[in-house]
Write a protein that holds these residues in place. Structure first.
Motif, PDB file in Angstrom:
ATOM      1  N   LEU A 102      -4.701   9.541  -8.332  1.00 43.92           N
ATOM      2  CA  LEU A 102      -4.998   8.182  -8.775  1.00 43.92           C
ATOM      3  C   LEU A 102      -4.154   7.240  -7.927  1.00 43.92           C
ATOM      4  O   LEU A 102      -2.923   7.284  -7.972  1.00 43.92           O
ATOM      5  CB  LEU A 102      -4.684   8.050 -10.267  1.00 43.92           C
ATOM      6  N   VAL A 103      -4.813   6.390  -7.137  1.00 44.76           N
ATOM      7  CA  VAL A 103      -4.139   5.664  -6.063  1.00 44.76           C
ATOM      8  C   VAL A 103      -4.220   4.148  -6.271  1.00 44.76           C
ATOM      9  O   VAL A 103      -5.304   3.560  -6.224  1.00 44.76           O
ATOM     10  CB  VAL A 103      -4.771   6.014  -4.693  1.00 44.76           C
ATOM     11  N   GLU A 104      -3.043   3.540  -6.480  1.00 46.64           N
ATOM     12  CA  GLU A 104      -2.953   2.082  -6.530  1.00 46.64           C
ATOM     13  C   GLU A 104      -2.648   1.546  -5.133  1.00 46.64           C
ATOM     14  O   GLU A 104      -1.930   2.176  -4.374  1.00 46.64           O
ATOM     15  CB  GLU A 104      -1.845   1.640  -7.492  1.00 46.64           C
ATOM     16  N   TRP A 105      -3.213   0.412  -4.797  1.00 44.20           N
ATOM     17  CA  TRP A 105      -3.042  -0.251  -3.512  1.00 44.20           C
ATOM     18  C   TRP A 105      -3.496   0.621  -2.333  1.00 44.20           C
ATOM     19  O   TRP A 105      -2.799   0.756  -1.328  1.00 44.20           O
ATOM     20  CB  TRP A 105      -1.594  -0.730  -3.325  1.00 44.20           C
ATOM     21  N   PRO A 106      -4.692   1.211  -2.425  1.00 48.88           N
ATOM     22  CA  PRO A 106      -5.184   2.058  -1.330  1.00 48.88           C
ATOM     23  C   PRO A 106      -5.485   1.273  -0.057  1.00 48.88           C
ATOM     24  O   PRO A 106      -5.549   1.869   1.022  1.00 48.88           O
ATOM     25  CB  PRO A 106      -6.462   2.673  -1.909  1.00 48.88           C
ATOM     26  N   ASN A 107      -5.639  -0.039  -0.177  1.00 43.68           N
ATOM     27  CA  ASN A 107      -5.898  -0.844   1.016  1.00 43.68           C
ATOM     28  C   ASN A 107      -4.729  -0.774   2.008  1.00 43.68           C
ATOM     29  O   ASN A 107      -4.918  -1.015   3.200  1.00 43.68           O
ATOM     30  CB  ASN A 107      -6.198  -2.298   0.638  1.00 43.68           C
ATOM     31  N   ASN A 108      -3.543  -0.383   1.541  1.00 44.13           N
ATOM     32  CA  ASN A 108      -2.390  -0.263   2.436  1.00 44.13           C
ATOM     33  C   ASN A 108      -2.375   1.055   3.211  1.00 44.13           C
ATOM     34  O   ASN A 108      -1.534   1.236   4.084  1.00 44.13           O
ATOM     35  CB  ASN A 108      -1.091  -0.431   1.658  1.00 44.13           C
ATOM     36  N   ILE A 109      -3.291   1.963   2.855  1.00 42.23           N
ATOM     37  CA  ILE A 109      -3.422   3.227   3.601  1.00 42.23           C
ATOM     38  C   ILE A 109      -4.905   3.491   3.897  1.00 42.23           C
ATOM     39  O   ILE A 109      -5.362   4.626   3.885  1.00 42.23           O
ATOM     40  CB  ILE A 109      -2.803   4.423   2.834  1.00 42.23           C
TER      41      ILE A 109
END
Length: 135
Positions: A102-109
């Motif tokens: 479960l990934v928060e802030w995936p836009n950074n990766i």
């Protein structure tokens, strides 16, 4: 799935997300404070974890265990400056582990997330409800 909900409906929403996710890597998009971590807490509870769920803002990843011995990984990439930091913790191994990620802030990766990951977008409505979309 596209729904608007209040906090008391989160268990139902979590169950729908789990059953409708394309795979076990789920990316959570939304502004700061919109409820990404709150929804992830409910998802972990529905999956059977009794662990205390909190955002791994500084550690990047938290590991939770379920009553059926499954593992859930919870990521928060808000504070990373470079995708190399995610690679250093072995993010790709986590993503292909067959465990829930479960990934928060995936836009950074964005260059590291699996192309077939499920995407959840949470926005705040003018009635202070949450609009949740699963793609």
């Amino acid at each position: 799935m596209n729904t608007t909900c209040a906090l008391d409906e989160l268990e139902t929403i979590a169950k729908e997300l789990i059953s409708n996710a394309k795979n076990k890597v789920v990316l959570f998009y939304g502004e700061m404070g919109v409820g990404k971590t709150t929804l992830i807490k409910e998802i972990c509870k529905v999956l059977g974890s009794d662990d205390i769920v909190s955002s791994p803002t500084f550690s990047l990843v938290n590991e939770y265990h379920t009553t059926s011995d499954a593992i859930i990984y919870h990521f928060d990439f808000y504070r990373i400056n470079d995708e190399e930091e995610a690679l250093d913790i072995g993010v790709e191994d986590y993503f292909y582990s067959e465990h829930w990620c479960l990934v928060e802030w995936p836009n950074n990766i964005k260059n590291l997330v699996p192309l077939n990951a499920s995407k959840v977008t949470i926005t705040l409505t003018e009635n202070n409800l949450r609009k949740i979309q699963l793609n």
